[in-house]
Each structure stands twice: as C-alpha cells, then as structure tokens.
Design a protein around this motif. Structure first.
Motif, PDB file in Angstrom:
ATOM      1  N   GLY A 157      56.234  62.465 120.451  1.00 33.94           N
ATOM      2  CA  GLY A 157      57.160  63.562 120.211  1.00 33.94           C
ATOM      3  C   GLY A 157      56.654  64.855 120.811  1.00 33.94           C
ATOM      4  O   GLY A 157      55.558  64.922 121.374  1.00 33.94           O
ATOM      5  N   GLU A 158      57.463  65.894 120.678  1.00 28.17           N
ATOM      6  CA  GLU A 158      57.054  67.242 121.079  1.00 28.17           C
ATOM      7  C   GLU A 158      57.366  68.189 119.933  1.00 28.17           C
ATOM      8  O   GLU A 158      58.264  67.927 119.118  1.00 28.17           O
ATOM      9  CB  GLU A 158      57.756  67.677 122.360  1.00 28.17           C
ATOM     10  N   ALA A 159      56.621  69.288 119.864  1.00 28.33           N
ATOM     11  CA  ALA A 159      56.799  70.192 118.722  1.00 28.33           C
ATOM     12  C   ALA A 159      56.084  71.506 118.957  1.00 28.33           C
ATOM     13  O   ALA A 159      55.154  71.600 119.764  1.00 28.33           O
ATOM     14  CB  ALA A 159      56.257  69.542 117.447  1.00 28.33           C
ATOM     15  N   ALA A 160      56.529  72.502 118.211  1.00 34.09           N
ATOM     16  CA  ALA A 160      55.805  73.764 118.067  1.00 34.09           C
ATOM     17  C   ALA A 160      55.723  74.069 116.578  1.00 34.09           C
ATOM     18  O   ALA A 160      56.720  73.909 115.858  1.00 34.09           O
ATOM     19  CB  ALA A 160      56.516  74.900 118.801  1.00 34.09           C
ATOM     20  N   ALA A 161      54.561  74.461 116.127  1.00 34.65           N
ATOM     21  CA  ALA A 161      54.368  74.827 114.721  1.00 34.65           C
ATOM     22  C   ALA A 161      53.492  76.071 114.660  1.00 34.65           C
ATOM     23  O   ALA A 161      52.504  76.174 115.403  1.00 34.65           O
ATOM     24  CB  ALA A 161      53.713  73.681 113.947  1.00 34.65           C
ATOM     25  N   PHE A 162      53.857  76.995 113.792  1.00 36.87           N
ATOM     26  CA  PHE A 162      53.117  78.247 113.674  1.00 36.87           C
ATOM     27  C   PHE A 162      52.934  78.607 112.203  1.00 36.87           C
ATOM     28  O   PHE A 162      53.812  78.347 111.369  1.00 36.87           O
ATOM     29  CB  PHE A 162      53.856  79.395 114.362  1.00 36.87           C
ATOM     30  N   ALA A 163      51.797  79.221 111.912  1.00 37.71           N
ATOM     31  CA  ALA A 163      51.548  79.781 110.587  1.00 37.71           C
ATOM     32  C   ALA A 163      50.860  81.130 110.765  1.00 37.71           C
ATOM     33  O   ALA A 163      50.123  81.336 111.738  1.00 37.71           O
ATOM     34  CB  ALA A 163      50.684  78.845 109.749  1.00 37.71           C
ATOM     35  N   LEU A 164      51.120  82.029 109.836  1.00 38.24           N
ATOM     36  CA  LEU A 164      50.501  83.354 109.854  1.00 38.24           C
ATOM     37  C   LEU A 164      49.568  83.466 108.661  1.00 38.24           C
ATOM     38  O   LEU A 164      50.011  83.407 107.506  1.00 38.24           O
ATOM     39  CB  LEU A 164      51.573  84.448 109.808  1.00 38.24           C
ATOM     40  N   LEU A 165      48.281  83.576 108.946  1.00 41.46           N
ATOM     41  CA  LEU A 165      47.267  83.769 107.905  1.00 41.46           C
ATOM     42  C   LEU A 165      46.884  85.241 107.870  1.00 41.46           C
ATOM     43  O   LEU A 165      46.676  85.854 108.933  1.00 41.46           O
ATOM     44  CB  LEU A 165      46.027  82.923 108.194  1.00 41.46           C
ATOM     45  N   GLN A 166      46.781  85.812 106.653  1.00 40.75           N
ATOM     46  CA  GLN A 166      46.428  87.216 106.534  1.00 40.75           C
ATOM     47  C   GLN A 166      45.414  87.419 105.413  1.00 40.75           C
ATOM     48  O   GLN A 166      45.299  86.605 104.498  1.00 40.75           O
ATOM     49  CB  GLN A 166      47.671  88.061 106.239  1.00 40.75           C
ATOM     50  N   ARG A 167      44.704  88.520 105.509  1.00 50.65           N
ATOM     51  CA  ARG A 167      43.794  88.895 104.423  1.00 50.65           C
ATOM     52  C   ARG A 167      44.567  89.041 103.116  1.00 50.65           C
ATOM     53  O   ARG A 167      45.759  89.311 103.102  1.00 50.65           O
ATOM     54  CB  ARG A 167      43.125  90.230 104.734  1.00 50.65           C
ATOM     55  N   GLU A 168      43.852  88.892 102.040  1.00 52.16           N
ATOM     56  CA  GLU A 168      44.470  88.975 100.714  1.00 52.16           C
ATOM     57  C   GLU A 168      45.093  90.344 100.474  1.00 52.16           C
ATOM     58  O   GLU A 168      46.212  90.465 100.004  1.00 52.16           O
ATOM     59  CB  GLU A 168      43.413  88.692  99.649  1.00 52.16           C
ATOM     60  N   ASP A 169      44.354  91.399 100.791  1.00 51.50           N
ATOM     61  CA  ASP A 169      44.828  92.749 100.502  1.00 51.50           C
ATOM     62  C   ASP A 169      45.943  93.146 101.462  1.00 51.50           C
ATOM     63  O   ASP A 169      45.793  93.109 102.672  1.00 51.50           O
ATOM     64  CB  ASP A 169      43.683  93.765 100.595  1.00 51.50           C
ATOM     65  N   GLY A 170      47.072  93.477 100.921  1.00 52.41           N
ATOM     66  CA  GLY A 170      48.198  93.938 101.718  1.00 52.41           C
ATOM     67  C   GLY A 170      49.064  92.849 102.296  1.00 52.41           C
ATOM     68  O   GLY A 170      50.052  93.131 102.953  1.00 52.41           O
ATOM     69  N   ALA A 171      48.686  91.584 102.083  1.00 49.25           N
ATOM     70  CA  ALA A 171      49.469  90.494 102.655  1.00 49.25           C
ATOM     71  C   ALA A 171      50.768  90.290 101.881  1.00 49.25           C
ATOM     72  O   ALA A 171      50.869  90.616 100.698  1.00 49.25           O
ATOM     73  CB  ALA A 171      48.656  89.206 102.643  1.00 49.25           C
ATOM     74  N   ASP A 172      51.750  89.731 102.559  1.00 53.63           N
ATOM     75  CA  ASP A 172      53.014  89.407 101.907  1.00 53.63           C
ATOM     76  C   ASP A 172      52.816  88.267 100.908  1.00 53.63           C
ATOM     77  O   ASP A 172      51.802  87.584 100.906  1.00 53.63           O
ATOM     78  CB  ASP A 172      54.047  88.986 102.957  1.00 53.63           C
TER      79      ASP A 172
END
Length: 394
Positions: A223-238
């Motif tokens: 198959g083919e695919a794109a996957a993304f995740a956004l990792l952020q610091r604890e303080d101020g993160a959503d």
C-alpha cells in the motif's frame, strides 16, 4: 521517558482520508486493497493505492518538488486540520523550534523510474528531472518543512518498515534535550515500480490478498500512505488526542531480509518500550502487530509477543486493510493505535481464512469493543531494525 502529548494526528491510506474515515472503515471491516493495476505493472498481487492521488496539484511555490510521494504528503497534511495545527504550534514556539522528522522507504523514486525511461540516446537523464527535490531520501522532510513554513531540525529515517516509528523516539529525545519544543513526525511512502517488482523478486509479494496469521499466508500486499502526528511540550500544548508513553528500539542484524526466527530483536524492542513507559505487560490492552503476512515474519513476531506479553493480550494486524505501507507503516499504525484508544475498538485482522495452528498469541479475527488505555504498536524492518511504541489515552 517522560510521556509526551500527541496534540494532533492524521493519516491517508487506501482506506480513506482522515481520522473519521479510518475509524468508520475499521468499524465496518472495510478493505482498501485491490488487484495490482499500477501503471503498466503486470504482476499477480494486490495493492492499496490512495484514491485521487494522481489529480493532486501542488501549490505553485512547491511545484519544483512535484512527485507522487510529495503529492501524497501534501494531501495528508490537509486532513483533520493538521497543517493549521502546525501553524499554531509555529506561532506558539517559533518556526525554528519545531522539528520535522519523517520516515520513508523509497521517497520519490518513481520520478527516477520515469526519468530513466525517458533518457536520451547518450543515456543522459532528461533535463526536467531533479533528483534532490524528488527522489533523494531527504526530499520529503525538506518538502514538508517548506510546506509548513518550519525552520527547526529536519531529517528522514530510512530503516525500511521501522522508519516512521523510530522518528517518534527521535522527537522525544530532541524535546527532552531542549533542542525543540514540538515535532512533526510520521512517514510517507508511495507506490512505485521498485517496490512492486523488488518484493516480487524476493517472492514476498503475495499473488493473493495478504492474510496475516493465516495458515496459507504467502506474502505482503503493498500500500501507500502518509501519516503525521504533532508532538509538543506539556506546557502550552493543546489538549492531546493521545500520548506517547514509551519507545523501544533494537537492531538484531540477523539477516538482510529475514527476522531472527525467535523474534529476539522484536522482543527486545517491546521490552524496552514497556520499560520506557513504566508499564507492566498486563497493562497493554491491545497490540497492533507488524503482521506482514509473510510466513517468517508472522511466526517470529508471534514468538516475540508471547515471550514479552504472554498469549492473552488481544492482537491484530491492520495490513489486511491498508496493505503494507513500508516506510510509512510505523506512522500509520501509531495513528490507528490512537483511533483504537479513542474509539475503544480493537480491529479484527482481515482476510483470515484458517488461523495458523503454530501461532499461539490471541489474534483477533473480528472487531472487539472495550476500554483501550494502552496500545503497543510494532514495526520491524529489513536488516533487523525494530521499533515498538507505547501509546496512551489522553
């Protein structure tokens, strides 16, 4: 490690575009695979192409990077408000404090394949072919960095199937070291001639639809695919969609294309991921297996999971739905793990006709509902490059 918020995530595969489409497809037991009809390839086998990919047009400012892999990356970034979330993180932390760390296997090699067919009488490649901005392994990170307006560290990991799982560990280390405040992680891998003919030559491209854990399994569907995740610091993160709790990596180097028969490196990666997360085996609620449907890989992983977690934890492979997305597989299955947590859904493995009696772990042949707090996601690549991720509820 200190757990990290995963504030946003998205993916696009043969099952559809975005989190909601994948949740619905998993719940319905849908399959995105079809008989191989990619370009002029004449091979028996099944593939998982992304619908509408050929019609995707890049913005004018990015037109010099046009290739199938970057069209796939661009389409993936548009799902679930992901690009907008990264823009908000850029405003919060600064463009130079957001990293781009991606995995791929073949990058934009299809452009080189097409260029090679158009070479001149002297063997020269056509003048409109640009290796650095399309085929180069680093090209996809550069493209995503430009597309998102980021200026932080950027690199690509290319360790076959473990590529886009390993970048989660890279991001955790960069954030822990104080070098960045956030990271875009994931993977992009698109269909090309090299993988189709290459896996066929290795006798790993199954002429039938792939059947993980089946007694008659005989190889992968691609198959083919794109996957993304956004990792952020604890303080101020959503508010997060989930958390990265632990990462385990190993390299057993048993053989270039076959795993250690007892799953030694796979077991070590899982043990390290559990230790990193501070969890005991009974605390894992579901395992998204590497589960390629090749005879050796499934057998080795079965032994490794039994050694580390025992036989009772629910496990399955989602490659029967998406196909094996190679360098993007780790990122895809991490995001599917987040969906499993959010939906309380442990997806059954597809295409199972007769379970291999020699495999002993608790492989799910049908969906199961229940509370899912912790998911272990396995990605094991050629050459013995292994990575396991522990994901947790928000």
């Amino acid at each position: 490690m200190k757990s990290l918020p995963i504030t946003h995530a998205t993916l696009i595969t043969a099952l559809g575009a975005g989190l909601a489409a994948h949740a619905a497809a998993l719940q319905a037991g849908a399959c995105g695979l079809r008989p191989c009809d990619f370009e002029d390839v004449v091979l028996p086998g099944w593939i998982g192409p992304v619908a509408g990919l050929e019609q995707v047009a890049l913005p004018a400012a990015l037109a010099g990077h046009a290739c199938r892999n970057h069209q796939l990356a661009w389409l993936g970034l548009q799902q679930d408000g992901f690009a907008q979330a990264v823009h908000a993180a850029r405003e919060r932390w600064g463009a130079h404090r957001v990293a781009v760390l991606l995995g791929t296997s073949t990058s934009g090699i299809l452009e080189t394949e097409h260029a090679y067919r158009r070479r001149g009488p002297d063997g020269a490649l056509p003048g409109d072919f640009h290796y650095a901005s399309t085929h180069s392994t680093a090209a996809v990170a550069h493209f995503v960095r430009l597309a998102l307006g980021l200026e932080g560290p950027a690199w690509v990991v290319s360790t076959a199937c473990s590529s886009s799982a390993k970048v989660f560990g890279d991001a955790a280390r960069l954030i822990e070291a104080g070098l960045v405040d956030a990271a875009v992680v994931g993977g992009v891998d698109s269909l090309c001639l090299t993988t189709l003919y290459g896996f066929h030559s290795l006798e790993l491209f199954s002429p039938e639809i792939c059947r993980p854990w089946d007694a008659g399994r005989c190889g992968i569907s691609i198959g083919e695919a794109a996957a993304f995740a956004l990792l952020q610091r604890e303080d101020g993160a959503d508010a997060p969609v989930g958390r990265l709790l632990g990462v385990g990596e190993s390299s057993d180097g048993h053989h270039m294309s076959s795993p250690h028969p007892e799953g030694a490196g796979a077991a070590l990666a899982m043990q390290r991921a559990l230790a990193d997360a501070g969890l005991q085996p009974p605390q894992i609620d579901y395992v998204n297996l590497h589960g390629t449907a090749t005879p050796n890989n499934d057998a080795a992983e079965d032994r490794a999971v039994e050694q580390v977690l025992g036989r009772d934890v629910p496990c399955s492979s989602t490659k029967g739905a998406t196909g094996h997305t190679l360098g993007a597989a780790g990122g895809v299955e991490a995001v599917l793990g987040l969906i499993a947590i959010r939906e309380g859904l442990m997806p059954g493995g597809l295409n199972l006709r007769e379970r291999d009696p020699g495999l002993r772990i608790h492989y799910l042949g049908a969906n199961r509902r229940g509370t899912v707090r912790h998911v272990l996601s396995n990605s094991f690549g050629f050459g013995g490059s292994n990575a396991s991720l522990v994901l947790g509820a928000a």
